[in-house]
Write an enzyme that holds these catalytic residues in place. Sequence first.
Site, PDB file in Angstrom:
ATOM      1  CG  HIS A   1       4.561   6.584   5.015  1.00  0.00           C
ATOM      2  ND1 HIS A   1       5.747   6.899   5.179  1.00  0.00           N
ATOM      3  CD2 HIS A   1       4.464   5.216   4.428  1.00  0.00           C
ATOM      4  CE1 HIS A   1       6.683   6.042   4.740  1.00  0.00           C
ATOM      5  NE2 HIS A   1       5.952   4.989   4.135  1.00  0.00           N
TER       6      HIS A   1
ATOM      7  CE  LYS B   1      10.728   4.604   0.678  1.00  0.00           C
ATOM      8  NZ  LYS B   1      10.850   3.110   0.441  1.00  0.00           N
TER       9      LYS B   1
ATOM     10  N   GLY C   1       7.523  -0.241   1.680  1.00  0.00           N
ATOM     11  CA  GLY C   1       5.911  -0.355   1.458  1.00  0.00           C
ATOM     12  C   GLY C   1       5.502  -0.289   0.296  1.00  0.00           C
ATOM     13  CB  SER C   2       2.426  -1.824  -1.770  1.00  0.00           C
ATOM     14  OG  SER C   2       3.654  -3.086  -2.108  1.00  0.00           O
ATOM     15  N   GLY C   3       2.591   1.167  -2.358  1.00  0.00           N
ATOM     16  CA  GLY C   3       1.523   2.127  -2.257  1.00  0.00           C
ATOM     17  C   GLY C   3       2.390   3.627  -2.854  1.00  0.00           C
ATOM     18  CG  HIS C   4       5.479   4.779  -1.393  1.00  0.00           C
ATOM     19  ND1 HIS C   4       4.954   5.749  -0.599  1.00  0.00           N
ATOM     20  CD2 HIS C   4       6.035   3.950  -0.155  1.00  0.00           C
ATOM     21  CE1 HIS C   4       4.763   5.484   0.715  1.00  0.00           C
ATOM     22  NE2 HIS C   4       5.350   4.551   0.991  1.00  0.00           N
TER      23      HIS C   4
ATOM     24  CG  ASP D   1      11.296   0.851   4.788  1.00  0.00           C
ATOM     25  OD1 ASP D   1      10.558   0.784   5.465  1.00  0.00           O
ATOM     26  OD2 ASP D   1      11.443   1.087   3.705  1.00  0.00           O
TER      27      ASP D   1
END
Length: 330
Positions: A218, A104, A53-56, A109
């Site tokens: 998250h 991960k 996911g984006s945001g990391h 995922d």
Amino acid sequence: MKMLINVAETVVADALRGMAAAHPELTVDVENRVIVRRDAPMAGKVALVSGGGSGHEPLHGGFVGPGMLAAACPGEVFTSPVPDQMVRAAAAVDSGAGVLFVVKNYTGDVLNFEMAAELAEDEGVQVAKVLVNDDVAVTDSLYTAGRRGTGATLFVEKIAGALAEEGAPLERVEAIARRVNEGSRSFGVALGACTTPAKGSPTFELPPGELELGVGIHGEPGRERRPMMTSREIADFAVDAVLEDLKPSSPVLLLVNGMGATPLLELYGFNAEVHRVLAERRVPVARTLVGNYVTSLDMAGCSVTLCQADEELLRLWDAPVNTPALRWGC
């Protein structure tokens, strides 16, 4: 909440367009959400592919380049990429030597990368998979069966990427990635919640004067909440939680990682405390990396990752790397 965005629906696409403009050494497919080394495929070399996911950020797109990943697949914010992205990435970087998926340990995922591996193999791409599950804070979480994958992802991608750059076969690259994961442990702490663009407000409630010990990337709950602690007290708690599980018998690689909103002034001060604890516990530190590498949007906080490192792992860690977020020896 104030954010430097246009609308929540286009935040990932907008970021990818900006990444393409800043890094011409990468091929950024905005529509299909795939970031690839411009020189891929590399003849005779195993290719590492990761994503999430984006945001990391900078994980994973910021780690695409010589010495690390061949491609990355960004999903929507805190949402797994889809199998089609992974298959497209694998096809773009496969030279015939095989592809290693670095995954991960989050349910979406894992499922999507497994499906992608099957589809890629149907198209003639040899695929191996390595699961990163280094977080010692909790056994299961809102998104995970087993331990979460966090800071050790950087160690796996860097060290396995260096071995792939040397032309090692897929079996050796996979084996060293597994060894790095098995020798790594992490623990995270939140001082404040993160805010997703779609929600526009904090993703969880953390009252003033409290912190979350063992938080996930998250915003998943950790072990416990406590009144605010000093940097010294947090370092004692986090490092002891890691060492209780890892019990290192060799020098370690150390990652002091910011969650996105913690300034370097604080991170370097915290790093001093982490080094103090490790010295008191008689754990020698071979290398240290400090900064925001595996983040959670604008979360305030930090994480500590340790990896047992022998001479081979240290040599591969020190090997040249040239990516947007990690660069040395070039």
